[in-house]
Design an enzyme around this catalytic site. Structure first.
Site, PDB file in Angstrom:
ATOM      1  N   ASP A 130      44.065  40.112  37.296  1.00 52.09           N
ATOM      2  CA  ASP A 130      43.025  40.161  38.319  1.00 52.09           C
ATOM      3  C   ASP A 130      43.288  41.315  39.294  1.00 52.09           C
ATOM      4  OD1 ASP A 130      40.904  39.450  39.893  1.00 52.09           O
ATOM      5  OD2 ASP A 130      41.827  37.649  40.717  1.00 52.09           O
TER       6      ASP A 130
ATOM      7  N   HIS B   8      41.137  41.741  42.333  1.00 58.37           N
ATOM      8  CA  HIS B   8      40.397  41.592  43.589  1.00 58.37           C
ATOM      9  C   HIS B   8      41.358  41.485  44.765  1.00 58.37           C
ATOM     10  CE1 HIS B   8      37.588  40.229  40.444  1.00 58.37           C
ATOM     11  NE2 HIS B   8      36.708  40.847  41.199  1.00 58.37           N
TER      12      HIS B   8
END
Lengths: 488, 153
Positions: free
Chosen positions: B18, B20
């Site tokens: 990920d 983000h």
């Protein structure tokens, strides 16, 4: 790794290609001869570049959601629903994040679980694991163009399989992948991977198959547009050098009407200028606008307002494609129905507006924004070219090291990340910190004067807390945090 | 003796593939403003990297962010790795968009609590809510620093 912005030789490309195709067993299923034949047999308007160019000729704004599901049946159903129920004219295959990071083994395991249980396991379509025929099963079920979607440092095998599988374009780019999708991968290795993708697309073009490459530059977070436009133009020049002929410019719109329209105009103007300057006069451009991700309002009716607002902006900016966030963005990864509702809302706005040919692009506020944006982008790009002694790739590497190219909130540890944006009293993004951007005193004075006006409105100095609150204001229903809860 | 906020050390970061990062950056800023010692790992961390950092900094808690919907694949062995490293009682907190499908929040919360997390936050909560919960979880009752975020967000 020493790289430059020179076109790869055929030998070098095909030598690299052997290694790329051997990264995963499905790579063996790619035949370029077969791929060209498949694309030549396709309806020309199912090709993304053809359709985007047609939209440009006719002055139309079309819609393109960015979505993807893991299994072939789930992804096909999703895209068919978008085509038939949301009435969009383009769709995307959103690549799952495991595949995007070349974790093909984990993607395979999770896909197997999804196939066995019927429950979704991956956040997108594992293009590589499905292989060429798996991709074509999806494409064949649709009547509209399908793009690959998702920045990543290494999408080489994804492109080999995805393009041979019938996709006719890609949205992403080396610099957005570097700033926003890596932790410690050197920019030159990402650019090298993208030169491969661009050369592959160039090879399709040379064999009569247009491929649309949508550059993305950098993900904004209250970012003055020049720091998105400059890296996007660099991505365009890298692509053009490898033979890409159809480029789409991703206009990140952040919610300030004049600034966003100015970005759409300035981006096109300067891209054309820099392409021509380097002799890439036959590269064609189209535009796409989308608002960035970020904290979203929870209430669906508030999000409908935002979706409609951005659709108005796209039509007023005369872009060929718009993307959109969705009503359920704040709750979970968007559902099929949530996405369809959102695009039907945007579609209604487009249908009302686009044949009116109402022109707001000559508005003085747009022109003022465009004036400063243009000199900022030129200042950055000309410094990058100076650092690289005329080579945009060499210059990019050095410019990132020096912070001449910089981004706020970068995921990469190799970025200065000194620049920071804050909103002015009308909600436009200004530089709170210029970092090492190569700006003259005129540019700096403009931004500082706008921030001074905000401070007057706030009654206090702008600080980091203001920067943070600006990022979440829209999710609370207002363009600026100081207006939250206000009424007449 | 009562420990004040400045005595508490936290490890923060995004797990797995990920990317983000903005949410956890804002969270880290709020936590530091509140007075916590925060060691930030950024994106792309394995469970082992979280555990290693927690050992190295003698952390009181690990705060894991995940927005890509793959949390179930990525976090399942974090508690057992902590236990193996001799810090089995460390406070584990998780927040973000944790699943890719639609389901009641209670189902999601229960899924990750049963994987060994002590606190699981809904998507898009604001920093003050997460900090209040963290103080309850870590038994912090006396503030040595009055955070600005409490009143502002």
């Amino acid at each position: 790794m020493q790289i430059s912005n020179k076109r790869w030789s055929t030998d070098y490309f095909f030598e690299q290609r052997k290694r790329v195709l051997s990264m995963w067993p499905t790579g063996n299923g790619v035949s370029l001869t077969d791929a060209f034949a498949y694309h030549h047999a396709m309806n020309p308007l199912k090709n993304a570049s053809n359709k985007a160019m047609e939209a440009k000729r006719k002055g139309l704004t079309l819609m393109c959601p960015s979505t993807g599901k893991d299994t072939i049946s789930a992804h096909t159903n999703l895209l068919k629903y978008m085509q038939d129920e949301a009435k969009v004219q383009f769709v995307t295959t959103y690549i799952d994040s495991l595949t995007r990071n070349c974790k093909f083994d984990v993607a395979k395991q999770e896909l197997q679980k999804a196939n066995e249980t019927g429950k979704p396991r991956l956040n997108g379509f594992p293009v590589v694991e499905h292989g060429v025929m798996g991709n074509r099963a999806v494409i064949d079920a649709l009547d509209i163009p399908v793009l690959l979607f998702g920045p990543t440092p290494d999408a080489r095998l994804t492109h080999e399989i995805g393009l041979a599988g019938g996709h006719t374009g890609y949205s992403g780019g080396p610099l957005i992948s570097f700033w926003n999708y890596t932790k410690n991968v050197p920019v030159e290795s990402i650019i090298h991977n993208f030169q491969y993708i661009n050369r592959l697309m160039g090879h399709y073009e040379e064999n009569g198959v247009p491929m649309m490459y949508c550059v993305s530059g950098a993900m904004p977070a209250t970012s003055p547009p020049s720091i998105m436009v400059a890296p996007e133009i660099i991505e365009v020049l890298i692509a053009a050098a490898q033979g890409v002929k159809h480029v789409q410019l991703n206009c990140w719109v952040q919610g300030h009407f004049a600034q966003d329209l100015a970005m759409i105009l300035t981006f096109q103007k300067l891209t054309r200028e820099y392409l021509d300057r380097f002799g890439f006069t036959d590269v064609k451009t189209t535009t796409y606008s989308v608002s960035p991700t970020g904290r979203f309002p929870v209430a669906h009716d508030q999000v409908y307002g935002l979706i409609a607002y951005y659709a108005v902006l796209g039509v007023m900016g005369k872009v060929q494609l718009i993307g959109s966030r969705t009503i359920d963005e704040a709750h979970h990864i968007p559902t099929i129905e949530g996405t369809a509702h959102s695009f039907r809302c945007a579609g209604m706005v487009i249908n009302m507006l686009q044949n009116q040919n109402f022109n707001v692009l000559d508005n003085p506020a747009v022109k003022e924004e465009a004036y400063y944006m243009e000199i900022e982008v030129r200042a950055i790009l000309d410094k990058v070219l100076e650092l690289g002694s005329g080579d945009i790739v060499l210059g990019t590497k050095l410019a990132i090291e020096q912070g001449v190219l910089d981004q706020p909130y970068s995921t990469s540890q190799l970025v200065k990340s000194k620049v920071l944006g804050v909103k002015d009293c009308t909600g436009a993004a200004r530089f709170y910190d210029f970092g090492n951007l190569p700006f003259d005193s005129d540019i700096k004075a403009f931004h500082l004067s706008k921030i001074a006006e905000r401070e007057k409105q706030l009654g206090c100095k702008v600080d980091y807390e203001t920067v943070v609150k600006d990022l979440t204001a829209v999710s609370e229903g207002y363009i600026l945090p100081e207006f939250i809860g206000s009424s007449l | 003796m009562q420990r004040s906020i400045t005595d508490f050390t936290l490890i923060t970061g995004v797990i797995g593939e990920d990317v983000h990062v903005t949410g956890i950056r804002i969270m880290e800023h709020a936590l530091r403003t509140e007075g916590f010692n925060v060691f930030s790992l950024g994106i792309h961390n394995t469970p082992d990297e979280f555990v290693k950092a927690a050992l190295e900094h003698k952390a009181d808690a690990i705060l894991v962010s995940s927005l890509c919907g793959h949390a179930e694949i990525l976090v399942r062995d974090l508690r057992s790795k902590c236990t193996d490293a001799g810090i089995g009682n460390i406070h584990l907190c998780l927040g973000g968009q944790l699943v890719i499908h639609e389901e009641p929040w209670s189902t999601t919360e229960h899924r990750f609590l049963s994987m060994g997390f002590d606190r699981v936050h809904r998507p898009f909560i604001l920093p003050n809510e997460a900090i209040s919960a963290l103080k309850v979880d870590l038994n912090i009752t006396q503030d040595s620093v009055v955070g600005q975020f409490k009143s502002q967000l």
